[in-house]
Write a protein that holds these residues in place. Structure first.
Motif: not given
Length: 333
Positions: A195-198, A279-285, A330-333
């Protein structure tokens, strides 16, 4: 008259006279005959500290230190330069390690062979994987397996460089993406979305791309593969797979600092989900362009010909494959 080096070799040979006798008589009661002082020395060299060697051997750090001191007194030489933080081999220590490492390995392997004949899972499993795979998946798998089999230990090579399983003496490698190698077996154990992230900081300041073409107006952090320095070309899926040659003012050969730069708002990144899941879980990305996400990368468990694998490696492979069927690990968020 023997030189100092000659005296050291003489003492080493004396220490291993019983080893030669064991081989000749085919009497492999290893723990009775192997020199505890030599084993303590070798394991301290391999693990880097007295504490780590002691943990591996199941004894106290003081006992390991006493064994090494006893060995130094027997040989009449210093084996380590000691400081409060480091242990560094002396020239005599290097010579001793070179001469003693192979016999110790042979003794350990004999132990494992006889343990396997009694269906005892024991010995060390060497694993190659990326740092993020180690943190997010492999370490937990190894920990659970070690709790079930206390006589098994693990060593990790957690770098992003692709290791050669045969040449680098790796038992198991966890690899993301396609695996094309005729001499190894690669079993799919999961998938890893790309994916693409910011960061929210970047999003607020520059907005986010709505289409693939919009990427040409954004700062896209670049990644080059260690070793060959080939640059990663961003991949997407519209009605068919497409690649976009992006540009940016920061280039990295390690995913960790690239992800950190993205979190600081320096630009967009394209990477696998395992590298950013926390970082997706914590909201920083945040994830962008999800409608154009390419096919997920495959996660493979790689190893050599199964018939030649030690029991401990076969058991761990079976454990990981079974976990891949039921575990959310083995299945990421």
């Amino acid at each position: 008259m023997l030189t100092r080096k000659g005296m050291l070799i003489h003492c080493i040979n004396k220490q291993y006279a019983i080893f030669s006798y064991v081989k000749i008589k085919k009497t492999f009661i290893i723990n009775m005959y192997a020199s505890k002082t030599i084993i303590s020395f070798v394991k301290t060299v391999e693990h880097g500290t007295l504490a780590a060697a002691a943990q591996y051997l199941g004894v106290s750090a003081a006992a390991v230190g006493q064994n090494i001191t006893r060995l130094e007194n027997t040989l009449g030489v210093k084996l380590f330069f000691r400081t409060t933080r480091d242990l560094t081999l002396t020239d005599e220590g290097k010579l001793l390690y070179q001469r003693s490492n192979a016999p110790i390995k042979e003794l350990e392997e004999i132990n494992h062979i006889f343990a396997e004949s009694r269906n005892i899972v024991s010995g060390e499993i060497s694993i190659s994987c990326t740092k993020k795979l180690c943190e997010n998946i492999v370490l937990e798998l190894a920990t659970d397996f070690a709790q079930q089999h206390p006589e098994v230990s693990f060593s990790f090579d957690s770098s992003d460089a692709v290791k050669d399983i045969q040449r680098d003496s790796i038992d198991i490698a966890f690899r993301i993406g396609s695996v094309q190698h005729q001499t190894i077996i690669a079993r799919k154990i999961g998938t890893n979305p790309l994916g693409v992230y910011c960061s929210p900081v970047y999003q607020e300041k520059y907005g986010v791309p709505e289409t693939i073409e919009d990427l040409l107006n954004h700062n896209c952090l670049q990644y080059v593969f260690p070793g060959n320095q080939l640059r990663w070309i961003w991949q997407f899926n519209t009605s068919k797979p497409v690649k976009i040659d992006t540009s940016g003012n920061f280039t990295f050969n390690d995913p960790a600092p690239m992800v950190e730069a993205c979190r600081k708002g320096l630009g967009l990144i394209q990477t696998d989900r395992y590298s950013v899941s926390e970082y997706l879980r914590e909201g920083s990305l945040v994830s962008v362009l999800e409608q154009y996400s390419p096919a997920p990368l495959e996660l493979h468990l790689c190893y050599g010909t199964r018939e030649r694998l030690p029991l401990r490696v076969r058991k761990f492979i079976d454990y990981v494959v079974e976990q891949s069927k039921t575990s959310e690990l083995l299945s990421p968020l």
